[in-house]
Design a protein around this motif. Sequence first.
Motif, PDB file in Angstrom:
ATOM      1  N   TYR A  97      34.305  50.432  37.490  1.00 23.96           N
ATOM      2  CA  TYR A  97      33.284  49.784  36.666  1.00 23.96           C
ATOM      3  C   TYR A  97      33.814  48.466  36.099  1.00 23.96           C
ATOM      4  O   TYR A  97      33.106  47.472  36.064  1.00 23.96           O
ATOM      5  N   ILE A  98      35.055  48.452  35.689  1.00 28.80           N
ATOM      6  CA  ILE A  98      35.680  47.235  35.157  1.00 28.80           C
ATOM      7  C   ILE A  98      36.412  46.471  36.242  1.00 28.80           C
ATOM      8  O   ILE A  98      36.371  45.248  36.284  1.00 28.80           O
ATOM      9  N   SER A  99      37.089  47.190  37.131  1.00 23.88           N
ATOM     10  CA  SER A  99      37.937  46.502  38.109  1.00 23.88           C
ATOM     11  C   SER A  99      37.121  45.710  39.132  1.00 23.88           C
ATOM     12  O   SER A  99      37.551  44.628  39.538  1.00 23.88           O
ATOM     13  N   ASN A 100      35.978  46.186  39.571  1.00 27.72           N
ATOM     14  CA  ASN A 100      35.191  45.438  40.560  1.00 27.72           C
ATOM     15  C   ASN A 100      34.742  44.074  40.047  1.00 27.72           C
ATOM     16  O   ASN A 100      34.925  43.070  40.742  1.00 27.72           O
ATOM     17  N   PRO A 101      34.144  43.980  38.844  1.00 26.71           N
ATOM     18  CA  PRO A 101      33.800  42.635  38.346  1.00 26.71           C
ATOM     19  C   PRO A 101      35.031  41.761  38.110  1.00 26.71           C
ATOM     20  O   PRO A 101      35.000  40.558  38.338  1.00 26.71           O
ATOM     21  N   LEU A 102      36.135  42.383  37.677  1.00 23.61           N
ATOM     22  CA  LEU A 102      37.362  41.625  37.449  1.00 23.61           C
ATOM     23  C   LEU A 102      37.932  41.097  38.763  1.00 23.61           C
ATOM     24  O   LEU A 102      38.352  39.933  38.852  1.00 23.61           O
ATOM     25  N   ILE A 103      37.926  41.931  39.797  1.00 26.94           N
ATOM     26  CA  ILE A 103      38.381  41.490  41.120  1.00 26.94           C
ATOM     27  C   ILE A 103      37.502  40.348  41.615  1.00 26.94           C
ATOM     28  O   ILE A 103      38.004  39.341  42.111  1.00 26.94           O
ATOM     29  N   PHE A 104      36.195  40.505  41.479  1.00 26.56           N
ATOM     30  CA  PHE A 104      35.268  39.450  41.896  1.00 26.56           C
ATOM     31  C   PHE A 104      35.564  38.143  41.165  1.00 26.56           C
ATOM     32  O   PHE A 104      35.635  37.077  41.779  1.00 26.56           O
ATOM     33  N   LEU A 105      35.728  38.222  39.850  1.00 25.60           N
ATOM     34  CA  LEU A 105      35.957  37.016  39.049  1.00 25.60           C
ATOM     35  C   LEU A 105      37.268  36.335  39.429  1.00 25.60           C
ATOM     36  O   LEU A 105      37.299  35.121  39.667  1.00 25.60           O
ATOM     37  N   ILE A 106      38.342  37.093  39.513  1.00 21.39           N
ATOM     38  CA  ILE A 106      39.646  36.517  39.850  1.00 21.39           C
ATOM     39  C   ILE A 106      39.626  35.962  41.274  1.00 21.39           C
ATOM     40  O   ILE A 106      40.106  34.848  41.519  1.00 21.39           O
ATOM     41  N   ASP A 107      39.069  36.722  42.206  1.00 21.31           N
ATOM     42  CA  ASP A 107      38.978  36.279  43.599  1.00 21.31           C
ATOM     43  C   ASP A 107      38.196  34.970  43.699  1.00 21.31           C
ATOM     44  O   ASP A 107      38.624  34.027  44.369  1.00 21.31           O
ATOM     45  N   THR A 108      37.081  34.886  43.015  1.00 26.67           N
ATOM     46  CA  THR A 108      36.238  33.693  43.081  1.00 26.67           C
ATOM     47  C   THR A 108      36.914  32.483  42.440  1.00 26.67           C
ATOM     48  O   THR A 108      36.920  31.392  43.021  1.00 26.67           O
ATOM     49  N   LEU A 109      37.490  32.655  41.257  1.00 24.16           N
ATOM     50  CA  LEU A 109      38.117  31.517  40.568  1.00 24.16           C
ATOM     51  C   LEU A 109      39.317  30.982  41.351  1.00 24.16           C
ATOM     52  O   LEU A 109      39.476  29.762  41.500  1.00 24.16           O
ATOM     53  N   ILE A 110      40.149  31.871  41.861  1.00 24.08           N
ATOM     54  CA  ILE A 110      41.307  31.412  42.634  1.00 24.08           C
ATOM     55  C   ILE A 110      40.847  30.779  43.943  1.00 24.08           C
ATOM     56  O   ILE A 110      41.393  29.760  44.376  1.00 24.08           O
ATOM     57  N   TYR A 111      39.818  31.356  44.562  1.00 21.89           N
ATOM     58  CA  TYR A 111      39.297  30.786  45.810  1.00 21.89           C
ATOM     59  C   TYR A 111      38.755  29.369  45.573  1.00 21.89           C
ATOM     60  O   TYR A 111      38.995  28.472  46.386  1.00 21.89           O
ATOM     61  N   LEU A 112      38.062  29.160  44.476  1.00 16.94           N
ATOM     62  CA  LEU A 112      37.540  27.817  44.170  1.00 16.94           C
ATOM     63  C   LEU A 112      38.679  26.822  43.991  1.00 16.94           C
ATOM     64  O   LEU A 112      38.581  25.672  44.438  1.00 16.94           O
ATOM     65  N   TYR A 113      39.768  27.254  43.350  1.00 17.67           N
ATOM     66  CA  TYR A 113      40.911  26.353  43.211  1.00 17.67           C
ATOM     67  C   TYR A 113      41.558  26.096  44.571  1.00 17.67           C
ATOM     68  O   TYR A 113      42.005  24.973  44.852  1.00 17.67           O
ATOM     69  N   MET A 114      41.588  27.112  45.430  1.00 19.83           N
ATOM     70  CA  MET A 114      42.103  26.916  46.789  1.00 19.83           C
ATOM     71  C   MET A 114      41.269  25.877  47.532  1.00 19.83           C
ATOM     72  O   MET A 114      41.820  25.059  48.277  1.00 19.83           O
ATOM     73  N   VAL A 115      39.973  25.894  47.332  1.00 23.55           N
ATOM     74  CA  VAL A 115      39.099  24.901  47.966  1.00 23.55           C
ATOM     75  C   VAL A 115      39.480  23.506  47.500  1.00 23.55           C
ATOM     76  O   VAL A 115      39.591  22.573  48.311  1.00 23.55           O
ATOM     77  N   VAL A 116      39.703  23.351  46.206  1.00 23.89           N
ATOM     78  CA  VAL A 116      40.067  22.027  45.670  1.00 23.89           C
ATOM     79  C   VAL A 116      41.405  21.566  46.249  1.00 23.89           C
ATOM     80  O   VAL A 116      41.548  20.406  46.653  1.00 23.89           O
ATOM     81  N   VAL A 117      42.385  22.462  46.314  1.00 24.08           N
ATOM     82  CA  VAL A 117      43.700  22.095  46.872  1.00 24.08           C
ATOM     83  C   VAL A 117      43.561  21.760  48.358  1.00 24.08           C
ATOM     84  O   VAL A 117      44.146  20.787  48.847  1.00 24.08           O
ATOM     85  N   ALA A 118      42.770  22.543  49.086  1.00 20.34           N
ATOM     86  CA  ALA A 118      42.553  22.266  50.516  1.00 20.34           C
ATOM     87  C   ALA A 118      41.858  20.921  50.698  1.00 20.34           C
ATOM     88  O   ALA A 118      42.175  20.171  51.629  1.00 20.34           O
ATOM     89  N   LEU A 119      40.920  20.605  49.817  1.00 16.68           N
ATOM     90  CA  LEU A 119      40.257  19.299  49.899  1.00 16.68           C
ATOM     91  C   LEU A 119      41.241  18.161  49.646  1.00 16.68           C
ATOM     92  O   LEU A 119      41.102  17.079  50.211  1.00 16.68           O
ATOM     93  N   ARG A 120      42.246  18.416  48.815  1.00 14.17           N
ATOM     94  CA  ARG A 120      43.277  17.388  48.612  1.00 14.17           C
ATOM     95  C   ARG A 120      44.052  17.146  49.902  1.00 14.17           C
ATOM     96  O   ARG A 120      44.417  16.010  50.214  1.00 14.17           O
ATOM     97  N   LEU A 121      44.314  18.199  50.666  1.00 21.66           N
ATOM     98  CA  LEU A 121      44.946  18.025  51.979  1.00 21.66           C
ATOM     99  C   LEU A 121      44.019  17.274  52.927  1.00 21.66           C
ATOM    100  O   LEU A 121      44.446  16.365  53.641  1.00 21.66           O
ATOM    101  N   ILE A 122      42.754  17.664  52.933  1.00 17.44           N
ATOM    102  CA  ILE A 122      41.779  17.053  53.832  1.00 17.44           C
ATOM    103  C   ILE A 122      41.566  15.586  53.504  1.00 17.44           C
ATOM    104  O   ILE A 122      41.389  14.765  54.396  1.00 17.44           O
TER     105      ILE A 122
END
Length: 189
Positions: free
Chosen positions: A5-30
Amino acid sequence: MTSSYISNPLIFLIDTLIYLYMVVVALRLIMQWAHWEYHNPMVQFIIKLTQVPVKFLRRFIPAAGRWDTATLVLLIVVALIKIIAVGMLAGVLPKGLFWLTILFAELFQLFINIFTVSIIIEVILSWVTPAGSYNPVAPLVGKMNAPLLRPVRRTIPPVAGVDLSPLFVLLGLQVLSMLVMPLLAGRYI
């Protein structure tokens, strides 16, 4: 209530926030690969979000030619942090060399997603941007997608004035993902 009940939303939130930062870092490479204009507001946004860790890593990691290896290392580190954080919350951490395949799969899918979204953005902007107006995103996605779209445009001419090359490149990216991801995830036939 279960622990999910708590871990699924937390996993979603952490996964999404880190993924968005990965996109920004990848765009810096691009942006280096696509030769984006430094003074573009979107480029400045990307640089501001990544400057502190990249500047720190540059003290230890020299550039390889014209490529910023510090940014590449940052992208790998952020992807590993994502894998570890999500794995710990889900209670499933990879073992042995599976770390490497998950990392490659994560980075491969990241770039497939970035190019897929950028092509869709370029197509939408071509429909809605009035002639003579300026959109700071348009020249960036145009330069980024040109190496993918140019060969297809040479092969497939516009049909009744409609450029179908984005459609074929999107199909190609999805087929490539369908062929490579199972190999990286270890689910090949």
